[in-house]
Design a protein around this motif. Structure first.
Motif, PDB file in Angstrom:
ATOM      1  N   ASP A  93      -5.920  -3.251   2.612  1.00  0.00           N
ATOM      2  CA  ASP A  93      -6.132  -4.320   1.696  1.00  0.00           C
ATOM      3  C   ASP A  93      -5.009  -5.080   1.440  1.00  0.00           C
ATOM      4  OD1 ASP A  93      -7.048  -5.576  -0.343  1.00  0.00           O
ATOM      5  OD2 ASP A  93      -7.307  -3.882  -2.010  1.00  0.00           O
ATOM      6  N   ILE A  94      -5.043  -6.350   1.477  1.00  0.00           N
ATOM      7  CA  ILE A  94      -3.900  -7.223   1.502  1.00  0.00           C
ATOM      8  C   ILE A  94      -3.960  -7.636   0.075  1.00  0.00           C
ATOM      9  CG2 ILE A  94      -4.024  -8.167   3.789  1.00  0.00           C
ATOM     10  CD1 ILE A  94      -5.491 -10.787   2.664  1.00  0.00           C
ATOM     11  N   MET A  95      -5.198  -7.493  -0.775  1.00  0.00           N
ATOM     12  CA  MET A  95      -5.041  -7.619  -2.229  1.00  0.00           C
ATOM     13  C   MET A  95      -4.340  -6.483  -3.014  1.00  0.00           C
ATOM     14  SD  MET A  95      -5.990 -10.778  -2.804  1.00  0.00           S
ATOM     15  CE  MET A  95      -5.078 -11.674  -1.159  1.00  0.00           C
ATOM     16  N   GLY A  96      -3.989  -5.395  -2.517  1.00  0.00           N
ATOM     17  CA  GLY A  96      -3.330  -4.388  -3.028  1.00  0.00           C
ATOM     18  C   GLY A  96      -1.924  -4.623  -3.777  1.00  0.00           C
ATOM     19  N   VAL A  97      -0.993  -3.659  -4.118  1.00  0.00           N
ATOM     20  CA  VAL A  97       0.129  -3.955  -4.720  1.00  0.00           C
ATOM     21  C   VAL A  97       0.962  -4.636  -3.787  1.00  0.00           C
ATOM     22  CG1 VAL A  97       2.124  -3.029  -6.151  1.00  0.00           C
ATOM     23  CG2 VAL A  97      -0.361  -2.254  -6.664  1.00  0.00           C
ATOM     24  N   SER A  98       1.057  -3.817  -2.662  1.00  0.00           N
ATOM     25  CA  SER A  98       2.261  -4.216  -1.485  1.00  0.00           C
ATOM     26  C   SER A  98       1.887  -5.167  -1.076  1.00  0.00           C
ATOM     27  CB  SER A  98       2.312  -3.234  -0.611  1.00  0.00           C
ATOM     28  OG  SER A  98       2.683  -1.752  -1.038  1.00  0.00           O
ATOM     29  N   GLY A  99       0.325  -5.755  -0.759  1.00  0.00           N
ATOM     30  CA  GLY A  99       0.130  -6.998  -0.276  1.00  0.00           C
ATOM     31  C   GLY A  99       0.186  -8.153  -1.032  1.00  0.00           C
ATOM     32  N   ARG A 100      -0.121  -8.014  -2.372  1.00  0.00           N
ATOM     33  CA  ARG A 100       0.213  -9.207  -3.322  1.00  0.00           C
ATOM     34  C   ARG A 100       1.846  -9.343  -3.364  1.00  0.00           C
ATOM     35  NH1 ARG A 100      -3.795 -11.319  -6.480  1.00  0.00           N
ATOM     36  NH2 ARG A 100      -2.113 -12.676  -7.139  1.00  0.00           N
ATOM     37  N   ALA A 101       2.720  -8.347  -3.392  1.00  0.00           N
ATOM     38  CA  ALA A 101       3.754  -8.662  -3.547  1.00  0.00           C
ATOM     39  C   ALA A 101       4.584  -9.464  -2.187  1.00  0.00           C
ATOM     40  CB  ALA A 101       4.934  -7.284  -3.680  1.00  0.00           C
ATOM     41  N   MET A 102       3.960  -9.029  -1.077  1.00  0.00           N
ATOM     42  CA  MET A 102       4.689  -9.879   0.045  1.00  0.00           C
ATOM     43  C   MET A 102       3.878 -10.982   0.120  1.00  0.00           C
ATOM     44  SD  MET A 102       3.590  -6.537   2.886  1.00  0.00           S
ATOM     45  CE  MET A 102       4.450  -5.130   2.610  1.00  0.00           C
ATOM     46  N   LEU A 103       2.642 -11.494  -0.330  1.00  0.00           N
ATOM     47  CA  LEU A 103       2.397 -12.835  -0.463  1.00  0.00           C
ATOM     48  C   LEU A 103       2.946 -13.628  -1.563  1.00  0.00           C
ATOM     49  CD1 LEU A 103      -1.727 -11.896  -0.533  1.00  0.00           C
ATOM     50  CD2 LEU A 103       0.016 -13.038   1.489  1.00  0.00           C
ATOM     51  N   ALA A 104       3.394 -12.884  -2.612  1.00  0.00           N
ATOM     52  CA  ALA A 104       4.198 -13.674  -3.627  1.00  0.00           C
ATOM     53  C   ALA A 104       5.372 -14.096  -3.030  1.00  0.00           C
ATOM     54  CB  ALA A 104       4.374 -12.799  -4.619  1.00  0.00           C
ATOM     55  N   ALA A 105       6.222 -13.368  -2.280  1.00  0.00           N
ATOM     56  CA  ALA A 105       7.274 -13.504  -1.620  1.00  0.00           C
ATOM     57  C   ALA A 105       7.217 -14.650  -0.680  1.00  0.00           C
ATOM     58  CB  ALA A 105       8.071 -12.334  -0.960  1.00  0.00           C
ATOM     59  N   LEU A 106       6.083 -14.540   0.199  1.00  0.00           N
ATOM     60  CA  LEU A 106       5.812 -15.786   1.029  1.00  0.00           C
ATOM     61  C   LEU A 106       5.652 -17.194   0.640  1.00  0.00           C
ATOM     62  CD1 LEU A 106       3.409 -14.069   3.450  1.00  0.00           C
ATOM     63  CD2 LEU A 106       5.755 -14.854   4.149  1.00  0.00           C
TER      64      LEU A 106
END
Length: 410
Positions: free
Chosen positions: A166-179
């Motif tokens: 799930d890219i909308m999970g905690v880890s995925g959202r953190a990585m997307l925010a950094a991108l």
């Protein structure tokens, strides 16, 4: 034919106009018909109501497509017995080529009691239904936005979805925010993983090595902002409208059914209500929901028995719940798996969804609780047949089978 309703009216409703035809007794000579056309503004609909009261009309039937019947129904429901008629029932009657003839024909059918009203719930349930249906649309729109995020990542050569479930999970959202913030170092991005995702650091570094551009960052930011807006659901407002329908702990009792969660329970209550007197049997309810097999027989031959699409909110919700129940070690899960082996997963889900709705029907009508039969219910139903089937399977594999009851062996 026998006259059932002496003073009645038929309405043919459109977006801008509504054509009405009344049929009332005309002294000793017969029946009087009068046809008038009104606009669909509130002022004109009030004139329509006054016209019906002037002729002492008691029952009104209307045919409409889409949602154009709702303004008319809102004005007339307080003073008349209003029926919203399924257009399919009278669609193929020959000789009706104008709106006036439509209204006349509806009035004549109503006069002789040949029309069947569609299920229109009371105002409180309609309010709940509107909010629950809107939440369904928001969830669907959120899914589309998440798919657009997947598309942007693929276009940037980032395979995050191949590693993260799930890219909308905690880890995925953190990585997307950094991108979005401009970071593109794969090691630094992978180090933002949380929990069990940290076991995939090496895979994440490879997946986050790509060619992200400013346009990708802009699209990701816009998509995520839209997703955050859609996440602000209507839960609070829906919870305010639920207490009158949550009688005797109904929502809790429905939650005991495998596969049904709070959202599915709310959708079910919003669509069918809690008063099961409007459905004579559970079969009537399942047919109304489009979960009962059809019947098309001609010349002694059965043709297609496909279910109708029917309610496009309740049916998909229950089918989704049936797929979830199929993963559980319960009676419903075992029923799903047994049917899926013979008929396929889609047909199995429809069958289990129908069973769920039958269970809900009895919970609401009788005030009972769900009783789990267990995954071994079907084996215990015909133990000799189960024993014979399993023995033959082992013999086909080349084994000699000797059966001995546990009590004897002990």
């Amino acid at each position: 034919m026998q006259v059932v309703n002496e003073r009645c009216a038929g309405l043919d409703v459109h977006k801008k106009t509504v054509v009405g035809c009344i049929i009332v007794p005309d002294g000793q000579t017969g029946w009087q018909q009068e046809v008038r056309t009104f606009k669909t503004t509130t002022a004109e609909l009030l004139k329509l109501a006054d016209w019906l009261r002037q002729h002492k009309v008691t029952r009104v039937a209307m045919e409409s497509t889409g949602v154009y019947w709702k303004p008319v129904f809102n004005i007339l429901e307080a003073g008349f017995a209003v029926m919203v008629v399924n257009a399919k029932h009278i669609k193929f009657v020959p000789g009706r080529k104008t709106d006036v003839k439509d209204a006349q024909w509806i009035a004549e059918l109503l006069q002789h009691g040949l029309l069947k009203s569609s299920f229109i719930p009371e105002a409180p349930q309609r309010d709940l239904r509107e909010l629950v249906r809107y939440r369904t649309h928001l969830i669907q729109e959120r899914t589309r936005e998440v798919n657009r995020v997947h598309k942007v990542l693929e276009d940037a050569n980032l395979k995050l979805s191949s590693v993260a479930t799930d890219i909308m999970g905690v880890s995925g959202r953190a990585m997307l925010a950094a991108l979005i913030a401009g970071k593109d170092d794969p090691a630094a991005l992978a180090d933002l993983a949380k929990g069990r995702m940290r076991n995939k650091i090496e895979e994440l570094e490879q997946a986050l090595t790509g060619r992200i551009k400013d346009c990708h960052r802009l699209l990701l930011r816009l998509h995520l902002e839209h997703i955050d807006d859609l996440n602000a659901k209507l839960e609070g407002e829906i919870d305010k409208l639920m207490p009158p329908f949550d009688q005797d702990g109904l929502m809790e009792r429905m939650d005991e059914i495998p596969g049904i969660n709070q959202i599915t329970a709310q959708i079910t209550v919003a669509e069918i209500g809690t008063d099961m007197s409007r459905f004579p049997t559970a079969n009537h309810l399942t047919a109304w929901a489009g979960l009962a097999p059809g019947k098309n027989e001609s010349a002694g031959r059965n043709r297609s028995a496909r279910t109708l699409k029917a309610n496009r909110y309740l049916r998909p919700a229950l089918i989704q719940a049936a797929h979830a129940a199929g993963k559980t070690n319960t009676y419903l899960g075992e029923k799903y798996r047994r049917l899926a082996r013979r008929r396929g997963k889609k047909r199995a889900a429809v069958a289990v969804a129908r069973t769920m709705l039958v269970i809900v029907y009895h919970l609401m009508r009788d005030g009972t609780r769900f009783e789990e039969r267990g995954a071994d219910f079907f084996d215990q139903l015909k133990p000799q047949s189960t024993q014979l089937w399993l023995t033959r399977r082992l013999e086909r594999l080349g084994y000699k089978v000797t059966l001995e009851p546990i009590e004897t062996a002990a």
